[in-house]
Design an enzyme around this catalytic site. Structure first.
Site, PDB file in Angstrom:
ATOM      1  NE  ARG A   1      -2.094  -1.715   3.520  1.00  0.00           N
ATOM      2  CZ  ARG A   1      -2.578  -1.892   4.759  1.00  0.00           C
ATOM      3  NH1 ARG A   1      -3.796  -1.479   5.059  1.00  0.00           N
ATOM      4  NH2 ARG A   1      -1.833  -2.478   5.674  1.00  0.00           N
TER       5      ARG A   1
ATOM      6  CE  LYS B   1       0.509  -2.210   9.456  1.00  0.00           C
ATOM      7  NZ  LYS B   1      -0.688  -2.498  10.295  1.00  0.00           N
TER       8      LYS B   1
ATOM      9  CE1 TYR C   1      -5.851   2.617  10.186  1.00  0.00           C
ATOM     10  CE2 TYR C   1      -4.661   2.115   8.155  1.00  0.00           C
ATOM     11  CZ  TYR C   1      -5.851   2.346   8.833  1.00  0.00           C
ATOM     12  OH  TYR C   1      -7.042   2.308   8.148  1.00  0.00           O
TER      13      TYR C   1
ATOM     14  CG  HIS D   1      -2.419  -0.476  15.097  1.00  0.00           C
ATOM     15  ND1 HIS D   1      -3.769  -0.536  15.375  1.00  0.00           N
ATOM     16  CD2 HIS D   1      -2.308  -0.431  13.739  1.00  0.00           C
ATOM     17  CE1 HIS D   1      -4.443  -0.536  14.233  1.00  0.00           C
ATOM     18  NE2 HIS D   1      -3.583  -0.454  13.241  1.00  0.00           N
TER      19      HIS D   1
ATOM     20  CD  GLU E   1      -4.190   3.461  15.334  1.00  0.00           C
ATOM     21  OE1 GLU E   1      -3.293   3.326  16.174  1.00  0.00           O
ATOM     22  OE2 GLU E   1      -3.966   3.817  14.148  1.00  0.00           O
TER      23      GLU E   1
ATOM     24  CG  ASP F   1      -2.625  -4.211  12.929  1.00  0.00           C
ATOM     25  OD1 ASP F   1      -1.451  -4.572  12.817  1.00  0.00           O
ATOM     26  OD2 ASP F   1      -3.343  -3.927  11.951  1.00  0.00           O
TER      27      ASP F   1
END
Length: 373
Positions: free
Chosen positions: A15, A75, A94, A96, A118, A270
């Protein structure tokens, strides 16, 4: 503002943080964009597409991090990327952080403004930047389960939908949120016998009405989970507490009561995973076995369908990227409480309570942090 997009470096992660169309919107709004060469090449977004949209192509991630005022990724940054962040930069991706103390400490040390997709919210109480990847992950979890159930992959040799005269596979979905709903929809579409567990009775009623009773709904508790997984062929872990570590709902002891070669797919990995025996895996080596039970715990499931995922993600993130670029990150967050809810780390402090609690650290309310620093 100068916005930078580095190439993703996690295992089998294809991605990219911005599409050429997204770059065009930013450049037409007067911003500059630099893209690391071949950042989107694997999914058909080639360097020339970005140049045509107004971006500058640069040769390395180091140059992206050195020059950009805002870094847009998909990510969470890897340790070497965290170390390239600077105090005056904004990171939008993101994160996490709850199950990842190493990354959290490196982001604190950077002094950067770190906004997590998120935990950005919307007026309806949803998570608009998590939702598109949750939709993809939910649907992909069933594809992964179906493939892993094949005997050649080590599974039970069961077809999800069965055939006339042979019963369908039983799929148990733990969690009725976005992931769980899309997993259940996909499994039902393939003809599986689907049960979904959740602790919200209104949500269970909504799911029952949505599918006209074709999906079984049960209230989730330890006894129900243990009973349901005992004869399941595939179990999908789809629980989420925004920003926090996922609760461990399936214990190692429970595995003893399950059928050999049952498949567990932990979409919550995640956030640390919702099965006690879960540990993050990659698309290169997606599964492992504990006590005869196959675990699929890939931490970037949507990366397997990277083009679809990139388009879905940037549809959701781009308005926020534009706002951050137009106003600057501090003013954009002060003007939008929902974007402000995405602020996890700011100038060396934790500004997301769930993350701070998980890491046993001090927390400062995000709007307060923005006003004080």
């Amino acid at each position: 503002m100068l916005i930078g997009v580095p190439k993703e470096i996690k295992n089998h992660e294809y991605r990219v943080g911005l599409t050429p169309a997204g770059v065009q919107e930013l450049t037409e709004a007067g911003h500059d964009v630099i893209i690391q060469t071949m950042a989107g090449d694997a999914i058909g977004f080639i360097d020339n597409d970005y140049v045509a949209a107004g971006a500058e192509i640069v040769g390395s991630a180091e140059e992206v991090f050195e020059r950009a005022q805002m870094i847009v990724k998909v990510k969470e940054p890897q340790p070497n990327e965290c170390k390239m962040l600077r105090a005056e930069q904004t990171l939008f991706t993101y994160l996490h952080l709850a199950p990842d103390p190493e990354q959290a400490k490196l982001l604190l040390a950077s002094g950067a403004t770190c906004i997590a997709y998120e935990t950005v919210t919307d007026a309806n109480g949803g998570l608009p930047l998590l939702a598109p990847m949750s939709e993809v992950a939910g649907r992909m979890s069933i594809q992964a389960a179906a493939h892993t159930l094949e005997k050649a992959q080590g599974g039970r040799g069961v077809l999800l939908g069965g055939v006339p005269g042979v019963e369908s596979a039983k799929v148990v979905v733990i969690g009725g949120g976005v992931v769980g709903l899309h997993a259940a929809r996909m499994a039902m579409g393939l003809g599986a016998d689907v049960t979904i567990l959740d602790r919200s009775l209104p949500r269970l009623k909504q799911i029952d009405e949505m599918f006209d009773g074709r999906i079984k709904t049960l209230f989730s508790n330890k006894a129900t989970i243990e009973q349901q997984i005992s004869d399941a062929d595939a179990v999908i872990g789809a629980v989420l507490i925004p920003g926090a570590a996922a609760p461990k709902l399936v214990t190692r002891e429970m595995l003893k009561g399950m059928k050999k070669d049952t498949v567990l797919v932990d979409v919550a990995i995640d956030q640390g995973g919702c099965f006690e025996t879960s540990r993050a895996t990659t698309h290169e080596e997606p599964t492992y076995v504990v006590d005869g039970i196959i675990h699929y715990c890939v931490a970037n499931i949507p990366g397997a369908v990277a083009r679809t995922s990139t388009l879905a993600l940037t549809n959701a993130t781009l308005p926020f990227v534009v706002a951050l670029a137009n106003k600057g990150s501090k003013q954009a967050m002060m003007d939008d409480v929902h974007l402000c809810n995405g602020l996890n780390v700011y100038k060396g402090i934790y500004t997301c309570k769930a993350v701070a609690d998980a890491l046993d650290s001090e927390y400062v309310e995000p709007m307060t942090a923005l006003k004080e620093k």
